[in-house]
Scaffold this motif. Structure first.
Motif, PDB file in Angstrom:
ATOM      1  N   GLY A 291      -6.079  16.359  -7.824  1.00  0.00           N
ATOM      2  CA  GLY A 291      -5.740  15.760  -6.524  1.00  0.00           C
ATOM      3  C   GLY A 291      -4.463  16.382  -6.019  1.00  0.00           C
ATOM      4  O   GLY A 291      -4.343  17.601  -5.917  1.00  0.00           O
ATOM      5  N   SER A 292      -3.444  15.559  -5.749  1.00  0.00           N
ATOM      6  CA  SER A 292      -2.145  16.105  -5.333  1.00  0.00           C
ATOM      7  C   SER A 292      -1.121  15.934  -6.461  1.00  0.00           C
ATOM      8  O   SER A 292       0.059  15.735  -6.210  1.00  0.00           O
ATOM      9  CB  SER A 292      -1.674  15.404  -4.057  1.00  0.00           C
ATOM     10  OG  SER A 292      -1.629  14.010  -4.272  1.00  0.00           O
ATOM     11  N   MET A 293      -1.611  15.991  -7.707  1.00  0.00           N
ATOM     12  CA  MET A 293      -0.715  15.803  -8.860  1.00  0.00           C
ATOM     13  C   MET A 293      -0.832  16.986  -9.826  1.00  0.00           C
ATOM     14  O   MET A 293      -1.832  17.696  -9.847  1.00  0.00           O
ATOM     15  CB  MET A 293      -1.103  14.539  -9.643  1.00  0.00           C
ATOM     16  CG  MET A 293      -0.956  13.238  -8.869  1.00  0.00           C
ATOM     17  SD  MET A 293      -1.397  11.804  -9.881  1.00  0.00           S
ATOM     18  CE  MET A 293      -3.177  11.995 -10.005  1.00  0.00           C
TER      19      MET A 293
ATOM     20  N   GLY B  60       0.848  -1.200   0.000  1.00  0.00           N
ATOM     21  CA  GLY B  60       0.000   0.000   0.000  1.00  0.00           C
ATOM     22  C   GLY B  60       0.877   1.240   0.000  1.00  0.00           C
ATOM     23  O   GLY B  60       2.034   1.197  -0.441  1.00  0.00           O
ATOM     24  N   PHE B  61       0.361   2.335   0.546  1.00  0.00           N
ATOM     25  CA  PHE B  61       1.147   3.580   0.555  1.00  0.00           C
ATOM     26  C   PHE B  61       1.140   4.204   1.943  1.00  0.00           C
ATOM     27  O   PHE B  61       0.078   4.498   2.497  1.00  0.00           O
ATOM     28  CB  PHE B  61       0.590   4.585  -0.455  1.00  0.00           C
ATOM     29  CG  PHE B  61       1.460   5.800  -0.571  1.00  0.00           C
ATOM     30  CD1 PHE B  61       2.500   5.847  -1.494  1.00  0.00           C
ATOM     31  CD2 PHE B  61       1.285   6.883   0.282  1.00  0.00           C
ATOM     32  CE1 PHE B  61       3.337   6.947  -1.574  1.00  0.00           C
ATOM     33  CE2 PHE B  61       2.119   7.986   0.217  1.00  0.00           C
ATOM     34  CZ  PHE B  61       3.146   8.022  -0.720  1.00  0.00           C
ATOM     35  N   GLY B  62       2.356   4.400   2.484  1.00  0.00           N
ATOM     36  CA  GLY B  62       2.491   5.252   3.671  1.00  0.00           C
ATOM     37  C   GLY B  62       2.036   4.655   4.988  1.00  0.00           C
ATOM     38  O   GLY B  62       1.712   5.407   5.912  1.00  0.00           O
TER      39      GLY B  62
ATOM     40  N   ALA C  59       1.733   0.819  -4.934  1.00  0.00           N
ATOM     41  CA  ALA C  59       1.005   1.819  -5.723  1.00  0.00           C
ATOM     42  C   ALA C  59       0.301   2.809  -4.800  1.00  0.00           C
ATOM     43  O   ALA C  59      -0.173   2.454  -3.727  1.00  0.00           O
ATOM     44  CB  ALA C  59      -0.013   1.129  -6.609  1.00  0.00           C
ATOM     45  N   TYR C  60       0.216   4.078  -5.240  1.00  0.00           N
ATOM     46  CA  TYR C  60      -0.457   5.111  -4.444  1.00  0.00           C
ATOM     47  C   TYR C  60      -1.975   4.943  -4.504  1.00  0.00           C
ATOM     48  O   TYR C  60      -2.666   5.034  -3.505  1.00  0.00           O
ATOM     49  CB  TYR C  60      -0.057   6.494  -4.956  1.00  0.00           C
ATOM     50  CG  TYR C  60      -0.598   7.605  -4.091  1.00  0.00           C
ATOM     51  CD1 TYR C  60      -0.089   7.818  -2.821  1.00  0.00           C
ATOM     52  CD2 TYR C  60      -1.637   8.430  -4.532  1.00  0.00           C
ATOM     53  CE1 TYR C  60      -0.571   8.832  -2.008  1.00  0.00           C
ATOM     54  CE2 TYR C  60      -2.129   9.448  -3.726  1.00  0.00           C
ATOM     55  CZ  TYR C  60      -1.599   9.642  -2.465  1.00  0.00           C
ATOM     56  OH  TYR C  60      -2.090  10.636  -1.671  1.00  0.00           O
ATOM     57  N   TYR C  61      -2.488   4.723  -5.707  1.00  0.00           N
ATOM     58  CA  TYR C  61      -3.933   4.559  -5.873  1.00  0.00           C
ATOM     59  C   TYR C  61      -4.284   3.088  -5.901  1.00  0.00           C
ATOM     60  O   TYR C  61      -3.549   2.281  -6.470  1.00  0.00           O
ATOM     61  CB  TYR C  61      -4.407   5.181  -7.191  1.00  0.00           C
ATOM     62  CG  TYR C  61      -4.245   6.672  -7.216  1.00  0.00           C
ATOM     63  CD1 TYR C  61      -4.959   7.470  -6.331  1.00  0.00           C
ATOM     64  CD2 TYR C  61      -3.369   7.270  -8.100  1.00  0.00           C
ATOM     65  CE1 TYR C  61      -4.794   8.840  -6.335  1.00  0.00           C
ATOM     66  CE2 TYR C  61      -3.203   8.643  -8.116  1.00  0.00           C
ATOM     67  CZ  TYR C  61      -3.918   9.416  -7.229  1.00  0.00           C
ATOM     68  OH  TYR C  61      -3.750  10.760  -7.234  1.00  0.00           O
TER      69      TYR C  61
ATOM     70  N   THR D  52       5.178  12.272  -7.769  1.00  0.00           N
ATOM     71  CA  THR D  52       6.153  11.298  -7.283  1.00  0.00           C
ATOM     72  C   THR D  52       5.478  10.007  -6.852  1.00  0.00           C
ATOM     73  O   THR D  52       5.945   8.913  -7.161  1.00  0.00           O
ATOM     74  CB  THR D  52       6.925  11.901  -6.088  1.00  0.00           C
ATOM     75  OG1 THR D  52       7.592  13.054  -6.558  1.00  0.00           O
ATOM     76  CG2 THR D  52       7.916  10.921  -5.509  1.00  0.00           C
ATOM     77  N   ALA D  53       4.368  10.161  -6.140  1.00  0.00           N
ATOM     78  CA  ALA D  53       3.735   8.982  -5.548  1.00  0.00           C
ATOM     79  C   ALA D  53       3.208   8.043  -6.633  1.00  0.00           C
ATOM     80  O   ALA D  53       3.493   6.851  -6.629  1.00  0.00           O
ATOM     81  CB  ALA D  53       2.635   9.403  -4.590  1.00  0.00           C
ATOM     82  N   ALA D  54       2.421   8.581  -7.583  1.00  0.00           N
ATOM     83  CA  ALA D  54       1.780   7.724  -8.590  1.00  0.00           C
ATOM     84  C   ALA D  54       2.572   7.659  -9.904  1.00  0.00           C
ATOM     85  O   ALA D  54       2.238   6.858 -10.765  1.00  0.00           O
ATOM     86  CB  ALA D  54       0.370   8.233  -8.868  1.00  0.00           C
TER      87      ALA D  54
ATOM     88  N   LEU E  37      11.036   2.781  -1.921  1.00  0.00           N
ATOM     89  CA  LEU E  37      11.079   3.302  -0.547  1.00  0.00           C
ATOM     90  C   LEU E  37      10.758   4.792  -0.629  1.00  0.00           C
ATOM     91  O   LEU E  37      11.557   5.576  -1.158  1.00  0.00           O
ATOM     92  CB  LEU E  37      12.459   3.078   0.073  1.00  0.00           C
ATOM     93  CG  LEU E  37      12.560   3.436   1.557  1.00  0.00           C
ATOM     94  CD1 LEU E  37      11.740   2.480   2.416  1.00  0.00           C
ATOM     95  CD2 LEU E  37      14.019   3.418   2.012  1.00  0.00           C
ATOM     96  N   TYR E  38       9.588   5.170  -0.156  1.00  0.00           N
ATOM     97  CA  TYR E  38       9.175   6.575  -0.186  1.00  0.00           C
ATOM     98  C   TYR E  38       9.923   7.336   0.903  1.00  0.00           C
ATOM     99  O   TYR E  38      10.063   6.858   2.031  1.00  0.00           O
ATOM    100  CB  TYR E  38       7.662   6.673   0.028  1.00  0.00           C
ATOM    101  CG  TYR E  38       7.105   8.067  -0.176  1.00  0.00           C
ATOM    102  CD1 TYR E  38       6.917   8.581  -1.452  1.00  0.00           C
ATOM    103  CD2 TYR E  38       6.758   8.864   0.911  1.00  0.00           C
ATOM    104  CE1 TYR E  38       6.412   9.858  -1.644  1.00  0.00           C
ATOM    105  CE2 TYR E  38       6.239  10.142   0.726  1.00  0.00           C
ATOM    106  CZ  TYR E  38       6.069  10.625  -0.555  1.00  0.00           C
ATOM    107  OH  TYR E  38       5.560  11.886  -0.735  1.00  0.00           O
ATOM    108  N   ILE E  39      10.421   8.515   0.547  1.00  0.00           N
ATOM    109  CA  ILE E  39      11.250   9.322   1.445  1.00  0.00           C
ATOM    110  C   ILE E  39      10.501  10.614   1.749  1.00  0.00           C
ATOM    111  O   ILE E  39      10.087  11.314   0.829  1.00  0.00           O
ATOM    112  CB  ILE E  39      12.599   9.642   0.765  1.00  0.00           C
ATOM    113  CG1 ILE E  39      13.323   8.330   0.409  1.00  0.00           C
ATOM    114  CG2 ILE E  39      13.457  10.537   1.638  1.00  0.00           C
ATOM    115  CD1 ILE E  39      14.496   8.526  -0.556  1.00  0.00           C
TER     116      ILE E  39
HETATM  117  C1  COI Z   1       3.103  13.338  -5.112  1.00  0.00           C
HETATM  118  O1  COI Z   1       2.670  12.439  -5.782  1.00  0.00           O
HETATM  119  O2  COI Z   1       4.139  13.901  -5.426  1.00  0.00           O
HETATM  120  C2  COI Z   1       2.401  13.805  -3.911  1.00  0.00           C
HETATM  121  O3  COI Z   1       2.551  14.942  -3.589  1.00  0.00           O
HETATM  122  C3  COI Z   1       1.558  12.885  -3.144  1.00  0.00           C
HETATM  123  C4  COI Z   1       1.897  12.874  -1.697  1.00  0.00           C
HETATM  124  C5  COI Z   1       1.352  14.054  -0.979  1.00  0.00           C
HETATM  125  C6  COI Z   1       1.438  11.590  -1.066  1.00  0.00           C
END
Ligand code: COI
Length: 354
Positions: free
Chosen positions: A232-234, A21-23, A165-167, A300-302, A133-135
């Motif tokens: 969203g956040s993209m 998952g994510f986070g 995956a983020y989603y 970055t996430a997706a 590895l998410y930083i």
């Molecule tokens: C990104 O995908 O770069 C984001 O900002 C998402 C993050 C806030 C989880």
């Protein structure tokens, strides 16, 4: 470089790499560093991952003077670990810092500290396809004070989280909903920084979209509510008449590193790619005329997140038969191939770690 390492006596079991998952999972160690006006940034240390004890009056908790970054470490096929454009993230952190009246970090120093943290934690970099590895580098205001001003003291920390995956949709197309009721940011504000409040400000619209059956919100500009800003956040991209279009950085849009990578790759491929204002009415009209072939988000996430359906007021439009488009696919493959070193790195985006 001055850096101390305090060992943990309690390493955690590693999570199942196929169900990350994510986070939600965090590694054994974190990096901490403190700032005072007298000493500047000091006491850079790698310590066991642990909760902070914070005075309830700590300024970040009241006035949101806090910024962060998001980047990833990738495990290559040969087992080595590497980063993608990490200096761009720290430069953007410094841009955010300036706008939030926070102290800059020394990019070389935090790069070295991050690499050491990753050396210590390299076993935590997952190797299953699609994982990393998410930083999360973060800076918070730490004065215990209730007056409104910039803090005099700060904490900088980096935590690490093995992710998939983020989603939930993975690389499959998501459904997005245009909001005119809410705005994310306005020109002159802090929408172009990675500050915590931007994400808090997005939650209500996100919840409403979710309740209506959509994954993400498509944000329009905060002044006229006419021009597309982000999804969203993209960051967001459109393919209209075979041209790649993304909103120009107006001051309220986050300057995404994946966004920049998409533009640079497209230009290298001689694909027409422009940054300009794009009205939601133009997007809907292009869909009706059949010239809108793809929409996708980048972050970055997706990495790349294709959009299959878009709702704008009472209109629901399908993009590219709801399938992943060829340009989104090509970009996703090209970026992830560089990130995992399945291809070479002509742009010099890779920074080896271990
Ligand atoms: C990104 O995908 O770069 C984001 O900002 C998402 C993050 C806030 C989880």
């Amino acid at each position: 470089m001055e850096l101390t390492i305090q060992k943990t006596s309690n390493p955690k079991p590693k999570p199942d790499q196929t169900k990350l998952g994510f986070g939600t999972h965090f590694t054994d160690y974190m990096l901490n560093m403190d700032y005072t006006q007298d000493l500047g940034w000091h006491n850079t240390r790698i310590e066991p991952y642990a909760p902070f004890a914070l005075n309830p009056a700590t300024m970040v908790l009241h006035y949101g003077q806090g910024i962060f970054e998001g980047m990833k470490a990738y495990r290559r096929g040969d087992g080595n670990v590497q980063l993608f454009r990490p200096r761009d993230n720290f430069n953007r952190l410094n841009y955010s810092a300036r706008k939030l009246c926070m102290p800059k970090v020394d990019v070389d120093h935090v790069m070295q500290a991050l690499k050491q943290l990753l050396q210590v934690e390299k076993e935590w970099v997952p190797g299953v396809a699609g994982t990393s590895l998410y930083i999360r580098p973060t800076m918070i205001a730490t004065d215990p004070f209730l007056g409104v001003r910039a803090s005099f003291t700060y904490r900088f920390f980096i935590i690490l989280s093995p992710v998939g995956a983020y989603y939930a949709e993975g690389f499959n197309p998501i459904k997005i909903m245009v909001t005119r009721e809410h705005v994310r940011a306005v020109r002159g504000g802090v929408g172009d920084t990675k500050t915590m409040g931007n994400y808090a400000a997005s939650l209500l619209a996100g919840q409403k979209a979710h309740d209506a059956g959509y994954t993400q919100v498509l944000w329009l500009d905060g002044v006229e509510q006419k021009y597309v800003e982000e999804v969203g956040s993209m960051n967001i991209f459109f393919v209209i008449n075979n041209e790649l279009i993304t909103p120009s950085l107006s001051g309220s849009i986050l300057p995404g590193i994946t966004r920049d990578s998409v533009l640079k790759l497209a230009r290298q491929w001689d694909m027409p790619a422009v940054e300009r204002k794009i009205a939601i009415d133009e997007v809907i009209a292009a869909q009706k005329e059949g010239t809108l072939t793809e929409i996708f988000g980048s972050g970055t996430a997706a990495v790349i997140s294709p959009v299959g359906q878009l709702r704008y007021e009472d209109q629901v439009v399908t993009i590219g038969q709801g399938e992943v488009g060829p340009i989104a696919q090509r970009l996703y493959d090209a970026i992830t191939d560089i990130q995992y070193s399945r291809s070479d790195d002509p742009m010099g985006w890779i920074e080896p770690v271990a």
